[in-house]
Scaffold this motif. Sequence first.
Motif, PDB file in Angstrom:
ATOM      1  N   PHE A   1       0.834  -1.200   0.000  1.00 12.80           N
ATOM      2  CA  PHE A   1       0.000   0.000   0.000  1.00 12.80           C
ATOM      3  C   PHE A   1       0.871   1.253   0.000  1.00 12.80           C
ATOM      4  O   PHE A   1       1.520   1.568   1.000  1.00 12.80           O
ATOM      5  CB  PHE A   1      -0.922   0.009   1.227  1.00 12.80           C
ATOM      6  N   PRO A   2       0.916   1.966  -1.128  1.00 13.05           N
ATOM      7  CA  PRO A   2       1.747   3.175  -1.190  1.00 13.05           C
ATOM      8  C   PRO A   2       1.178   4.268  -0.300  1.00 13.05           C
ATOM      9  O   PRO A   2      -0.031   4.326  -0.046  1.00 13.05           O
ATOM     10  CB  PRO A   2       1.677   3.566  -2.665  1.00 13.05           C
ATOM     11  N   PRO A   3       2.032   5.162   0.189  1.00 10.12           N
ATOM     12  CA  PRO A   3       1.542   6.277   1.020  1.00 10.12           C
ATOM     13  C   PRO A   3       0.654   7.206   0.195  1.00 10.12           C
ATOM     14  O   PRO A   3       0.807   7.323  -1.027  1.00 10.12           O
ATOM     15  CB  PRO A   3       2.825   6.974   1.471  1.00 10.12           C
ATOM     16  N   LYS A   4      -0.255   7.862   0.889  1.00 10.58           N
ATOM     17  CA  LYS A   4      -1.212   8.730   0.202  1.00 10.58           C
ATOM     18  C   LYS A   4      -0.514   9.879  -0.528  1.00 10.58           C
ATOM     19  O   LYS A   4      -1.081  10.453  -1.466  1.00 10.58           O
ATOM     20  CB  LYS A   4      -2.244   9.262   1.186  1.00 10.58           C
ATOM     21  N   GLU A   5       0.711  10.186  -0.129  1.00 12.42           N
ATOM     22  CA  GLU A   5       1.456  11.242  -0.816  1.00 12.42           C
ATOM     23  C   GLU A   5       1.706  10.884  -2.282  1.00 12.42           C
ATOM     24  O   GLU A   5       1.958  11.768  -3.109  1.00 12.42           O
ATOM     25  CB  GLU A   5       2.798  11.479  -0.121  1.00 12.42           C
ATOM     26  N   LEU A   6       1.634   9.596  -2.615  1.00 16.47           N
ATOM     27  CA  LEU A   6       1.871   9.161  -3.991  1.00 16.47           C
ATOM     28  C   LEU A   6       0.584   9.046  -4.813  1.00 16.47           C
ATOM     29  O   LEU A   6       0.647   8.774  -6.008  1.00 16.47           O
ATOM     30  CB  LEU A   6       2.593   7.810  -4.000  1.00 16.47           C
ATOM     31  N   TYR A   7      -0.565   9.245  -4.194  1.00 16.82           N
ATOM     32  CA  TYR A   7      -1.822   9.044  -4.909  1.00 16.82           C
ATOM     33  C   TYR A   7      -1.949   9.942  -6.133  1.00 16.82           C
ATOM     34  O   TYR A   7      -2.506   9.537  -7.161  1.00 16.82           O
ATOM     35  CB  TYR A   7      -3.012   9.275  -3.976  1.00 16.82           C
ATOM     36  N   ALA A   8      -1.439  11.167  -6.043  1.00 11.29           N
ATOM     37  CA  ALA A   8      -1.542  12.078  -7.195  1.00 11.29           C
ATOM     38  C   ALA A   8      -0.817  11.497  -8.402  1.00 11.29           C
ATOM     39  O   ALA A   8      -1.263  11.664  -9.551  1.00 11.29           O
ATOM     40  CB  ALA A   8      -0.979  13.448  -6.829  1.00 11.29           C
ATOM     41  N   ARG A   9       0.294  10.819  -8.153  1.00  9.90           N
ATOM     42  CA  ARG A   9       1.038  10.173  -9.249  1.00  9.90           C
ATOM     43  C   ARG A   9       0.190   9.106  -9.920  1.00  9.90           C
ATOM     44  O   ARG A   9       0.125   9.032 -11.157  1.00  9.90           O
ATOM     45  CB  ARG A   9       2.322   9.561  -8.686  1.00  9.90           C
ATOM     46  N   TYR A  10      -0.501   8.285  -9.110  1.00 12.06           N
ATOM     47  CA  TYR A  10      -1.309   7.215  -9.678  1.00 12.06           C
ATOM     48  C   TYR A  10      -2.553   7.752 -10.373  1.00 12.06           C
ATOM     49  O   TYR A  10      -2.952   7.259 -11.431  1.00 12.06           O
ATOM     50  CB  TYR A  10      -1.687   6.213  -8.582  1.00 12.06           C
ATOM     51  N   GLU A  11      -3.146   8.774  -9.797  1.00 13.79           N
ATOM     52  CA  GLU A  11      -4.341   9.342 -10.417  1.00 13.79           C
ATOM     53  C   GLU A  11      -3.999  10.024 -11.740  1.00 13.79           C
ATOM     54  O   GLU A  11      -4.796  10.003 -12.682  1.00 13.79           O
ATOM     55  CB  GLU A  11      -5.012  10.299  -9.433  1.00 13.79           C
ATOM     56  N   ALA A  12      -2.807  10.607 -11.834  1.00 13.45           N
ATOM     57  CA  ALA A  12      -2.391  11.229 -13.093  1.00 13.45           C
ATOM     58  C   ALA A  12      -2.180  10.182 -14.184  1.00 13.45           C
ATOM     59  O   ALA A  12      -2.388  10.467 -15.372  1.00 13.45           O
ATOM     60  CB  ALA A  12      -1.106  12.032 -12.868  1.00 13.45           C
ATOM     61  N   ARG A  13      -1.770   8.981 -13.790  1.00 13.16           N
ATOM     62  CA  ARG A  13      -1.516   7.903 -14.749  1.00 13.16           C
ATOM     63  C   ARG A  13      -2.745   7.029 -14.985  1.00 13.16           C
ATOM     64  O   ARG A  13      -2.738   6.199 -15.885  1.00 13.16           O
ATOM     65  CB  ARG A  13      -0.409   6.987 -14.214  1.00 13.16           C
ATOM     66  N   SER A  14      -3.774   7.168 -14.169  1.00 12.12           N
ATOM     67  CA  SER A  14      -4.829   6.160 -14.064  1.00 12.12           C
ATOM     68  C   SER A  14      -5.567   5.933 -15.378  1.00 12.12           C
ATOM     69  O   SER A  14      -5.766   6.849 -16.184  1.00 12.12           O
ATOM     70  CB  SER A  14      -5.835   6.551 -12.986  1.00 12.12           C
ATOM     71  N   SER A  15      -5.944   4.682 -15.563  1.00 12.52           N
ATOM     72  CA  SER A  15      -6.731   4.274 -16.725  1.00 12.52           C
ATOM     73  C   SER A  15      -7.837   3.348 -16.250  1.00 12.52           C
ATOM     74  O   SER A  15      -7.562   2.312 -15.637  1.00 12.52           O
ATOM     75  CB  SER A  15      -5.834   3.545 -17.731  1.00 12.52           C
ATOM     76  N   ARG A  16      -9.077   3.731 -16.491  1.00 10.51           N
ATOM     77  CA  ARG A  16     -10.223   2.887 -16.118  1.00 10.51           C
ATOM     78  C   ARG A  16     -10.538   1.929 -17.258  1.00 10.51           C
ATOM     79  O   ARG A  16     -10.468   2.307 -18.429  1.00 10.51           O
ATOM     80  CB  ARG A  16     -11.440   3.730 -15.763  1.00 10.51           C
ATOM     81  N   LYS A  17     -10.904   0.713 -16.905  1.00  9.72           N
ATOM     82  CA  LYS A  17     -11.115  -0.335 -17.897  1.00  9.72           C
ATOM     83  C   LYS A  17     -12.606  -0.665 -17.992  1.00  9.72           C
ATOM     84  O   LYS A  17     -13.270  -0.846 -16.969  1.00  9.72           O
ATOM     85  CB  LYS A  17     -10.316  -1.588 -17.531  1.00  9.72           C
ATOM     86  N   PHE A  18     -13.094  -0.782 -19.235  1.00  7.38           N
ATOM     87  CA  PHE A  18     -14.500  -1.076 -19.488  1.00  7.38           C
ATOM     88  C   PHE A  18     -14.616  -2.285 -20.411  1.00  7.38           C
ATOM     89  O   PHE A  18     -15.078  -2.173 -21.551  1.00  7.38           O
ATOM     90  CB  PHE A  18     -15.195   0.142 -20.094  1.00  7.38           C
TER      91      PHE A  18
END
Length: 286
Positions: A180-197
């Motif tokens: 579980f990465p620290p919440k300080e890194l969440y912005a990095r993941y949200e910037a890269r995020s891809s939702r799958k359908f």
Amino acid sequence: MSMISPEKPASGKPDISSFDQAPIMAGLYGDGIIAQKGAFPREMIADLYDDVMRLYPEALKRPGGAVGRGRNRHYVEIHPEDIRCFEQIVTHPWFVAVCEAVLGPNYRIVELGFDVPNQGALNQPWHRDFPAPEDTTIGRRLNSLAFNMTTVDVEPDMGPFEVAPGTQWDDPSEFEHGMFPPKELYARYEARSSRKFPSMGDISARSALTIHRGTAHASAKPRPVLVIGVDAPSANNHERHDLQLTRAYYESLPPYVQQHILCRIVDKLEPIHQAHTIEGLMMGDA
């Protein structure tokens, strides 16, 4: 556990010559996730949905039959002979080609289960499914894969799977429990995020180390997803699972499939007590 020796090739291997290893390796070592659209007929997936939705309430009633993955979200391990399409899935040329390209010719199927997000499920924390092994952190190799198959056509309000491509290589030294990465890194993941359908009939393969999460599920329709875990010989994920086959079912499978299943051969199937809990996903209200 019983397994046919992988030292000699077994008969019945699917023809994988139409799949090039290069894009498979590029996708899984790059983004960490790839997919094959329309790999299976929708009729087969409709039967799979019925199988899963029969097994799900049974598992919820049985102590240890299901584990929470967050609010209104569960994971259930099952037996291959509980579903009608196990052999069709693991003999599909794309499935075999991906396993061999990334994990080598002696890959081992070690897990079968399904994940069900229901209405009211929340955003999961960004996570890995288990800590990164030294094969990855030091050797820079992937030694396991997770295959996912949706049993429904995924719509935006059904809590789609979200992944942060390329993060299977992230340094886990600051991750809680290595997952579980620290919440300080969440912005990095949200910037890269891809939702799958994905749609019924699609199949994906991913590194379970690629940072991902299930998202909030507002629909009244559940979103069951089949999961197949596959290891390279150097991995030990089978220790978290209890794959069982009756001798009669095992002997009914093609030799090539027998060769690639790491399992217990039993006279009678035993209820699976779920061992792969991920406490960080419980969030206190699963």
